[in-house]
Write a protein that holds these residues in place. Sequence first.
Motif, PDB file in Angstrom:
ATOM      1  N   VAL A  30      20.769  -9.119 -10.035  1.00 21.29           N
ATOM      2  CA  VAL A  30      19.532  -8.647  -9.410  1.00 21.29           C
ATOM      3  C   VAL A  30      19.579  -8.956  -7.908  1.00 21.29           C
ATOM      4  CG1 VAL A  30      17.017  -8.821  -9.373  1.00 21.29           C
ATOM      5  CG2 VAL A  30      18.262  -9.061 -11.536  1.00 21.29           C
ATOM      6  N   PRO A  31      19.521  -7.952  -7.031  1.00 16.92           N
ATOM      7  CA  PRO A  31      19.565  -8.203  -5.582  1.00 16.92           C
ATOM      8  C   PRO A  31      18.300  -8.917  -5.116  1.00 16.92           C
ATOM      9  CG  PRO A  31      19.035  -5.910  -6.014  1.00 16.92           C
ATOM     10  CD  PRO A  31      19.378  -6.519  -7.343  1.00 16.92           C
TER      11      PRO A  31
ATOM     12  N   LEU B 271      11.714  -0.138   7.135  1.00 18.05           N
ATOM     13  CA  LEU B 271      11.428  -1.361   6.394  1.00 18.05           C
ATOM     14  C   LEU B 271      10.798  -1.018   5.042  1.00 18.05           C
ATOM     15  CD1 LEU B 271      11.245  -4.408   6.125  1.00 18.05           C
ATOM     16  CD2 LEU B 271       9.086  -4.345   7.406  1.00 18.05           C
ATOM     17  N   ARG B 272       9.856  -0.068   5.069  1.00 18.36           N
ATOM     18  CA  ARG B 272       9.231   0.349   3.802  1.00 18.36           C
ATOM     19  C   ARG B 272      10.259   0.929   2.832  1.00 18.36           C
ATOM     20  NH1 ARG B 272       7.257   4.690   1.212  1.00 18.36           N
ATOM     21  NH2 ARG B 272       7.995   6.126   2.799  1.00 18.36           N
ATOM     22  N   LEU B 273      11.153   1.778   3.356  1.00 14.93           N
ATOM     23  CA  LEU B 273      12.189   2.370   2.512  1.00 14.93           C
ATOM     24  C   LEU B 273      13.150   1.309   1.987  1.00 14.93           C
ATOM     25  CD1 LEU B 273      12.998   5.613   4.563  1.00 14.93           C
ATOM     26  CD2 LEU B 273      11.669   5.433   2.443  1.00 14.93           C
ATOM     27  N   ASP B 274      13.464   0.326   2.829  1.00 13.15           N
ATOM     28  CA  ASP B 274      14.344  -0.770   2.389  1.00 13.15           C
ATOM     29  C   ASP B 274      13.696  -1.548   1.243  1.00 13.15           C
ATOM     30  OD1 ASP B 274      16.225  -0.076   4.238  1.00 13.15           O
ATOM     31  OD2 ASP B 274      15.664  -1.611   5.712  1.00 13.15           O
TER      32      ASP B 274
ATOM     33  N   ALA C 109      15.136  -1.677  -2.487  1.00 15.64           N
ATOM     34  CA  ALA C 109      15.415  -2.964  -3.133  1.00 15.64           C
ATOM     35  C   ALA C 109      14.656  -3.079  -4.446  1.00 15.64           C
ATOM     36  CB  ALA C 109      15.033  -4.107  -2.196  1.00 15.64           C
ATOM     37  N   ASN C 110      13.403  -2.619  -4.429  1.00 13.82           N
ATOM     38  CA  ASN C 110      12.602  -2.663  -5.661  1.00 13.82           C
ATOM     39  C   ASN C 110      13.195  -1.768  -6.736  1.00 13.82           C
ATOM     40  OD1 ASN C 110      10.846  -4.455  -4.489  1.00 13.82           O
ATOM     41  ND2 ASN C 110       9.320  -2.917  -3.923  1.00 13.82           N
ATOM     42  N   ARG C 111      13.666  -0.573  -6.317  1.00 16.06           N
ATOM     43  CA  ARG C 111      14.290   0.330  -7.293  1.00 16.06           C
ATOM     44  C   ARG C 111      15.559  -0.298  -7.862  1.00 16.06           C
ATOM     45  NH1 ARG C 111      12.804   4.369  -3.572  1.00 16.06           N
ATOM     46  NH2 ARG C 111      14.906   4.372  -2.677  1.00 16.06           N
ATOM     47  N   THR C 112      16.341  -0.912  -6.975  1.00 13.83           N
ATOM     48  CA  THR C 112      17.583  -1.544  -7.439  1.00 13.83           C
ATOM     49  C   THR C 112      17.276  -2.688  -8.397  1.00 13.83           C
ATOM     50  OG1 THR C 112      18.642  -0.989  -5.335  1.00 13.83           O
ATOM     51  CG2 THR C 112      19.720  -2.645  -6.693  1.00 13.83           C
TER      52      THR C 112
END
Length: 608
Positions: A203-204, A412-415, A419-422
Amino acid sequence: MKITRIQTDSMLGIKSVDVKITTAATLFCGANGSGKSSIQECVRMAITQDHVRQITLKKDALALVHEGFKAGGAVVTIDDDADKSFAFNMPDFKFVGPEITEPMRVALHGQRFASMKPDERRTFLFGLTKLKPTAEGVKARMMHKKWACDESKVDAVLPLLRTGFPSVCDHAKSKATEAKGAWRILTGETYGAVKAQTWEAPVPEAVDGDTAALLSKVSALDKNIAMQNEALGARKAQQRAANENAARRESLAAAAAKVPSLVDQITRANADLAEYEPKVVALRVRAAGKARVGLVHDMAIYINAIYENSTEDEDEAFELMKRYQSEHGPLADAAKVDTEAQTALPEHEKGLLVIQSRIKNLNRDLDAAKQAKGQFDALAPDVAAVDASAEITAIEGMIATAKADRVKTENLRLDIEAANRTRAASAQKTADAMKSHADVLAWSQVAAALAPDGIPAEMLKDALAPVNEALAQSATDTDWMPVKIGDDMAITAAGRPYQMLSESEQWRTDAMIAQAVSEISGLKILMLDRVDVLDLPGRGQLLGWVDALADIGVIDTALLFATLKALPAGLPDTITPHWVEGGEIVEWEKSKAYAATLAANIEHRAAA
């Protein structure tokens, strides 16, 4: 199943045999090669259609026919009813008779059960005891806490039960293998039950930030950028309009300034036209040779006549004619063509056209100049131009700053979302891997439940119970070693494996199994070849056992075959002996064996 008559002709070692069975048990005895086994094989072949002597093809069937004959056959009558007879013809390989069952084959050939494979024995015993594995019964066992199978998996395999437990078990194993493959594809690792129990996808790390707040900030920046763009556009449009207005005023001013000059030019051009046009008209008349028509011309003719015929008022008439000629040319005579006028007329026509065209163009330019002057007068007074480049640059700078801030905020929002999707994908992969592992366990449990030592073994215990009970009773009745069929389908006698028994022990084991099958199936028939493998005490035990079975009605027909030196005497009433010699049934007193025995006894008494 009561055999009442056996008929066979020209088969194997038999010439002709026709025996009516009058007692429950019949003993066929004789010397080696007399034809006893041939009778047994003919009876078995007629009832079960089993192949004997390794003859399986029709083209080889003639080998079963007695030497010297071209055809043979046998008829086994049941209950004195010809319609229930079993029969065959050779070498036609044709069989007729009632339905054949597997218990018939075992009851008539005791070694058959021992020759079966474990799965075949299970199937046979299920059929023998009529313990059919129904879907409802199997499901109840699989859902019991002992097995605790997954109900969805159970429902998936129940329709396959008709193909048998082994195939359903193999299907469950293949599904477990598929689930292991799915786990391996998900994780990229080799499946292991212990590893799979605790496996988790990496989990990242989470990216700090509130996506809702960032999204709101982006929206606010978008509004600010839009507002600044609107202001910038308005300022640029305002300056552009002022610049265009100034340029237009300058252009209109230049056009409006031409009005006085154009008016002067038009006045002079009109004067030129007024002077030039009458001359052209006069030339036209002179060139045409026609009298001029009109009041002015008539008056000119009248004045000219006065001038020529009177001395009064000459000066005044002369001045009038001079003015006329200056405007219309010389007074032409009617119907007289002036060649000079014809020559001069084209050039004068061109000159007239030039003057007329110039007046037209000047009027057109004057209209345009007047229109420009009107537009110029209508425009707002010109004011000093203001340089807004600094203001525009400042607004553009604010827009660039807002856009950069927006890009940073949106990235930042896309990051955070990526990250949440990953992280969600990792969690889903962990869940999917755990589900695949659960499927492995569930299918493995189904396979274990349906394996030979699982539910089939449990059910087989129910099927084995009456068989082992019958075998235990036979051991008691015969005083032979107790025979038992284990859950694993292994046959033992006194606890020893079947393959470790002696020949006579295996024979007795086969005989007791055949009798148990006959009794449980309700066939009530038993056929035992090679009775002579037993010693004298063993034969006595066998005959006593058969007599007891016949006496209590457990068997209707028992056919025994033994190699003996003489026809036994003192048999129970339930057993009828027949002497077989030379492929036929003969009376003992007429047999060669009887004659030899009698001669030996006489010789023995004489010697005594």
